[in-house]
Design a protein around this motif. Structure first.
Motif, short mmCIF file in Angstrom:
data_model
loop_
_atom_site.label_atom_id
_atom_site.label_comp_id
_atom_site.label_asym_id
_atom_site.label_seq_id
_atom_site.Cartn_x
_atom_site.Cartn_y
_atom_site.Cartn_z
N GLU A 123 0.81 -1.21 0.00
CA GLU A 123 0.00 0.00 0.00
C GLU A 123 0.84 1.26 0.00
O GLU A 123 0.43 2.29 -0.50
N PHE A 124 2.00 1.19 0.65
CA PHE A 124 2.77 2.42 0.81
C PHE A 124 4.14 2.34 0.13
O PHE A 124 4.95 3.24 0.27
N ASN A 125 4.38 1.24 -0.55
CA ASN A 125 5.65 1.04 -1.21
C ASN A 125 6.83 1.26 -0.26
O ASN A 125 7.84 1.87 -0.60
N LEU A 126 6.68 0.77 0.94
CA LEU A 126 7.73 0.90 1.95
C LEU A 126 8.37 -0.48 2.15
O LEU A 126 7.69 -1.44 2.53
N ASN A 127 9.65 -0.56 1.88
CA ASN A 127 10.32 -1.85 2.02
C ASN A 127 11.15 -1.91 3.29
O ASN A 127 11.98 -1.04 3.53
N VAL A 128 10.89 -2.93 4.10
CA VAL A 128 11.65 -3.08 5.34
C VAL A 128 12.20 -4.50 5.45
O VAL A 128 11.60 -5.45 4.95
N LYS A 129 13.34 -4.59 6.14
CA LYS A 129 13.86 -5.91 6.50
C LYS A 129 13.33 -6.21 7.89
O LYS A 129 13.23 -5.32 8.72
N THR A 130 12.98 -7.46 8.15
CA THR A 130 12.44 -7.74 9.48
C THR A 130 13.31 -8.73 10.23
O THR A 130 13.98 -9.58 9.63
N GLY A 131 13.30 -8.60 11.56
CA GLY A 131 14.02 -9.55 12.40
C GLY A 131 13.12 -10.70 12.79
O GLY A 131 12.04 -10.88 12.23
N ARG A 132 13.57 -11.51 13.77
CA ARG A 132 12.75 -12.63 14.21
C ARG A 132 11.75 -12.18 15.24
O ARG A 132 12.03 -11.27 16.02
N PRO A 133 10.56 -12.80 15.28
CA PRO A 133 9.57 -12.38 16.28
C PRO A 133 10.08 -12.60 17.70
O PRO A 133 10.70 -13.63 17.99
N GLN A 134 9.82 -11.64 18.56
CA GLN A 134 10.27 -11.70 19.95
C GLN A 134 9.10 -11.43 20.88
O GLN A 134 8.18 -10.70 20.52
N VAL A 135 9.19 -11.95 22.07
CA VAL A 135 8.19 -11.62 23.08
C VAL A 135 8.37 -10.16 23.49
O VAL A 135 9.49 -9.69 23.67
N ALA A 136 7.26 -9.43 23.63
CA ALA A 136 7.34 -8.03 24.04
C ALA A 136 7.44 -7.96 25.57
O ALA A 136 6.43 -7.81 26.27
N TYR A 137 8.66 -8.09 26.08
CA TYR A 137 8.87 -8.00 27.53
C TYR A 137 8.74 -6.55 27.98
O TYR A 137 8.81 -5.63 27.16
N LYS A 138 8.57 -6.35 29.28
CA LYS A 138 8.62 -5.00 29.85
C LYS A 138 9.52 -5.07 31.07
O LYS A 138 9.89 -6.14 31.52
N GLU A 139 9.84 -3.90 31.60
CA GLU A 139 10.62 -3.87 32.84
C GLU A 139 9.90 -2.99 33.85
O GLU A 139 9.11 -2.13 33.48
N THR A 140 10.20 -3.23 35.13
CA THR A 140 9.63 -2.36 36.15
C THR A 140 10.54 -2.38 37.38
O THR A 140 11.57 -3.06 37.39
N ILE A 141 10.18 -1.60 38.42
CA ILE A 141 10.97 -1.61 39.66
C ILE A 141 10.09 -2.13 40.80
O ILE A 141 8.86 -2.08 40.72
N LYS A 142 10.77 -2.65 41.87
CA LYS A 142 9.99 -3.21 42.97
C LYS A 142 10.13 -2.40 44.27
O LYS A 142 9.44 -2.65 45.24
N LYS A 143 11.09 -1.45 44.28
CA LYS A 143 11.36 -0.73 45.52
C LYS A 143 11.32 0.77 45.25
O LYS A 143 11.70 1.22 44.17
N ALA A 144 10.88 1.54 46.26
CA ALA A 144 10.91 2.99 46.12
C ALA A 144 12.32 3.50 46.46
O ALA A 144 12.93 3.03 47.43
N VAL A 145 12.84 4.43 45.66
CA VAL A 145 14.18 4.99 45.94
C VAL A 145 14.19 6.49 45.62
O VAL A 145 13.30 7.00 44.95
N GLU A 146 15.22 7.17 46.14
CA GLU A 146 15.43 8.56 45.75
C GLU A 146 16.72 8.63 44.96
O GLU A 146 17.63 7.83 45.17
N SER A 147 16.79 9.58 44.06
CA SER A 147 17.94 9.58 43.16
C SER A 147 18.23 11.00 42.66
O SER A 147 17.34 11.83 42.55
N GLU A 148 19.51 11.23 42.35
CA GLU A 148 19.93 12.57 41.95
C GLU A 148 20.54 12.53 40.56
O GLU A 148 21.24 11.58 40.21
N GLY A 149 20.28 13.56 39.77
CA GLY A 149 20.90 13.65 38.46
C GLY A 149 21.46 15.05 38.25
O GLY A 149 20.77 16.04 38.44
N LYS A 150 22.74 15.10 37.88
CA LYS A 150 23.39 16.40 37.67
C LYS A 150 24.04 16.40 36.31
O LYS A 150 24.82 15.50 36.00
N TYR A 151 23.71 17.41 35.49
CA TYR A 151 24.43 17.55 34.23
C TYR A 151 25.03 18.94 34.21
O TYR A 151 24.34 19.93 33.95
#
Ligand code: GDP
Length: 708
Positions: free
Chosen positions: A478-506
């Motif tokens: 439909e859109f004449n868009l050609n792509v190479k594809t990889g192998r199908p993968q499970v769509a994992y996610k990530e998360t955290i289990k503990k509350a923390v405080e954190s600092e960032g300085k640039y």
């Protein structure tokens, strides 16, 4: 302007089937006999009119849910023009990966014809869609197709429907002959043999029942009449006490009521390919499937007060409609298909999209016929139509009268659980890729695309391998868009289990203009499925307001990059509670980096874990395979929730990680000699066990090494 059909003469229906049972061919014949198309398309040559997307033609699989309108007067009422009905056909896909398509079409149709291959009888997908139709309480009829095929066995196919799907199946007509000798059908109401003559079966002749079939027909007729009279107390008494059979008119009336309530499922037969048996099927659609008025009113809620509102299929009620499909058409652009539940709407006016709280002007109303479009002036309750060029309306949205807002029951779509990497082939492909992906995800709520700006890697996700394969195919065609594809993968996610405080300085301050961004964040886990929340509780201008969005942006980018193995982080709340700035050196850029750094550092200390999609699995198998199946499921980290009987079969309900389910279709086929069927849908995300998390992280690491 088109003729206005009274509600009782409208049918909003769909044909549903296992792939290859003959849905496309049957629809094609229906459109032919109803006079819309004049040359029968042969599916094998890829000329059918319903499958208007090229790759569907090639595959012979119907994927999009287009809607088509046609007209029919039952054959035995031909002379009376008052009997003309309008049939709106909503196209439904048969493949389970197209969950969104199947659900959205079942949601808006009033009745369905389930098509079976007369050789195969009930197949796995027919069982799957049957159960989905049960869930949406869709009244149904059956059509046993391919009566001309070698090896066809009507009785066996009929029995498979009765035993595996419903004891309420009742033959309304039966075949005359089979395979090469299949000649026509015997109608059990009129007790006539119906033959289909002329070049394309368009001439119907009624004859006496062939003598060699009389005995068999009597047997079917007895079952038929007994089931019919059972439905009505008075008719039953007359039949039992006086031996009086109800008239044809009365039989149709009883059968109609029983079909609508699901007490009887009428079964028809024929061969679409040989042009036999379609007209009686059309008669059945008109006679037995419900009109919009036969079904309970639709329910919704008020968008603000959330109070329950009911709308009847009535032109005098306020307008309400549900968008069930958004498609991109090469000629007219974005098309939104909708089903009108109540009221009348004239084009040129505004409608409220209650789901998005936005008004849209509807400049055009279109009715889709298989090979042309008709401009409409207005639409009414029960109609299925399309409009063009809506900006912000998506699948599942409610369109309604702005002064009578309502949100109709939402269609809930599952989360995409399988991903593949796509890589543009050329520079032109790269330039148009993001626009194409945006269009495709607007059409299909179970398709998502994500690009990582740093690695310039794009990942698309969907409901299954077949789903993604078709989408990649559509990009090309439909859109004449050609792509190479990889192998199908499970769509994992990530998360955290503990509350923390954190600092960032640039902070960079060496000659010229420097950089200064400094933030303090609190990271907390959220309940599963809650996504991401950002809160800003800065007081006293520790960071000027103008820089806060940049901090949030930096955090969001870090979320996408992941903590452990590069999967998106979810179910986290981040609170910005302090920081500092510099009058000259502070910038959006510096605060974005500071936010991103603070999140990354914090998340690492907050007990990060990987989450995996857990699927709800239902397996239906003959009892003798039960042991093998439960064994296989426990080896797949599955947990069996219940085992019960359904008819002659055992049903296992289980929860299983998706990662273990690749190749299950083949496995179950070999384990049960083709008798087992399963359906699988996303249930929830769950933390993966330690050893598997190690494996996933190991893979992510070696991938990174390879790339660098
Ligand atoms: P769909 O996947 O359900 O849409 O099925 P199609 O209509 O594409 O049909 C699948 C195949 O079965 C095609 O090769 C058709 O020509 C063939 N077919 C459909 N109806 C009949 C029939 O009545 N008899 C025979 N012998 N073949 C049929």
């Amino acid at each position: 302007m088109g003729k206005i059909y009274p509600k009782e003469k409208i049918r909003d229906i769909g044909f549903i089937a296992h792939i290859d049972a003959g849905k496309t061919t049957t629809t094609e014949r229906v459109l032919f006999y109803t006079g819309i198309t004049h040359k029968i398309g042969i599916i094998d040559e890829g000329t059918t009119t319903m499958d208007w997307m090229v790759q569907e033609r090639e595959r012979g699989v119907t994927i999009t849910s287009a809607a088509t309108t046609c007209f029919w007067t039952p054959s035995y009422r031909e002379k009376d023009p008052n009997y003309e009905h309008r049939i709106n056909i909503i196209d439904t896909p048969g493949h389970i990966d197209f969950t969104a398509e199947v659900q959205r079409s079942l949601r808006v149709l009033d009745g369905a014809v389930v098509i079976f291959d007369g050789v195969a009888g009930v197949e796995s997908q027919s069982e799957t869609v049957w159960r989905q139709a049960d869930k949406y309480k869709v009244p149904r009829m059956c059509f046993i197709n391919k009566m001309d095929r070698m090896g066809v066995d009507y009785e066996k196919a009929f029995k498979s429907i009765k035993e595996r799907l419903t004891p309420n199946a009742l033959a309304v007509n039966i075949p005359i002959g089979a395979e090469g000798n299949f000649e026509g059908v015997i109608d059990l109401i009129s007790m006539k043999a119906i033959y289909f003559e002329g070049e394309q079966g368009e001439i119907i002749t009624l004859k006496e029942i062939p003598s060699d079939l009389v005995e068999k027909v009597e047997k079917y007729k007895k079952v038929f009449i007994e089931k019919i009279v059972e439905q009505d107390e008075k008719v039953l008494t007359e039949y039992l006490e006086e031996g009086k059979e109800p008239t044809a008119e009365k039989i149709r009336e009883i059968l109609r009521k029983a079909t609508i309530s699901g007490k009887i499922i009428p079964v028809f037969c024929g061969s679409s390919f040989r042009n036999k048996g379609i007209q009686p099927l059309l008669d059945g659609i008109v006679e037995y499937l419900p009109s919009p008025q036969d079904l309970p009113p639709v329910e919704g809620i008020h968008p603000k007060t959330e109070e329950k509102i009911v709308r009847h299929s009535d032109d005098n009620e306020p307008f309400s409609a549900l968008v069930f499909k958004v498609a991109n058409d090469p000629y007219v652009g974005s098309l939104s298909f909708f089903r009108v539940y109540s009221g009348v709407f004239k084009k040129g006016n505004y409608l409220l999209n209650a789901s998005k709280s936005e008004q849209e002007r509807i400049g055009r109303l279109l009715q889709m016929h298989s090979n042309r479009r008709e401009e409409l002036e207005e639409v009414r309750a029960g109609d299925i139509a399309a409009t063009v060029g809506l900006k912000n309306t998506g699948t599942g949205d409610t369109l309604c009268d702005p002064s009578n807002p309502i949100i109709l029951e939402q269609i809930e779509f599952p989360e995409p659980v399988i991903s593949i990497k796509v890589e543009p082939q050329t520079k032109t492909d790269q330039e148009k890729m993001s626009l194409v992906l945006k269009k495709l995800s607007e059409e299909d709520p179970t398709f998502k695309a994500k690009s990582d700006q740093e690695t310039s890697e794009t990942v698309i996700s969907g409901m299954g391998e077949f789903h993604l394969e078709i989408l990649v195919d559509r990009m090309k065609r439909e859109f004449n868009l050609n792509v190479k594809t990889g192998r199908p993968q499970v769509a994992y996610k990530e998360t955290i289990k503990k509350a923390v405080e954190s600092e960032g300085k640039y902070i960079r301050q060496s000659g010229g203009r420097g950089q200064y961004g400094h933030v303090l964040l609190r990271l907390e886990p959220l309940e599963r499925g809650k996504g991401f929340e950002f809160a800003d509780i800065i007081k006293g201008g520790a960071i000027p307001k103008e820089f806060i969005p940049a901090v949030e942006k930096g955090i969001r980018e870090a979320l996408e990059r992941g903590i452990l193995a590069g999967y998106p982080v979810s179910d986290v709340k981040v609170t910005l509670y302090d920081g500092s700035f510099h009058d000259v050196d502070s910038s959006d850029f510096a605060f974005k980096i500071a936010g991103s750094m603070a999140f990354q550092d914090g998340a690492k200390k907050a007990d990060p874990v990987i989450l995996e999609p857990i699927m709800k699995l239902e397996v239906v198998i003959p009892e003798k395979y039960l042991g093998d199946l439960t064994g296989d499921l426990s080896s797949k980290r599955g947990s069996i929730e219940s085992i019960f009987d359904r008819g002659m079969t055992k049903v296992i309900e289980a929860k299983v990680p998706l990662a273990e389910m690749f190749g299950f279709a083949t496995k179950i086929r070999s384990l049960t000699e083709g008798r087992g069927v399963f359906t699988m849908e996303f249930d929830h995300y769950k933390e993966v066990p330690f050893n598997i998390a190690q494996e996933i992280m190991g893979k992510a690491e070696s991938k990174l090494e390879k790339e660098s």
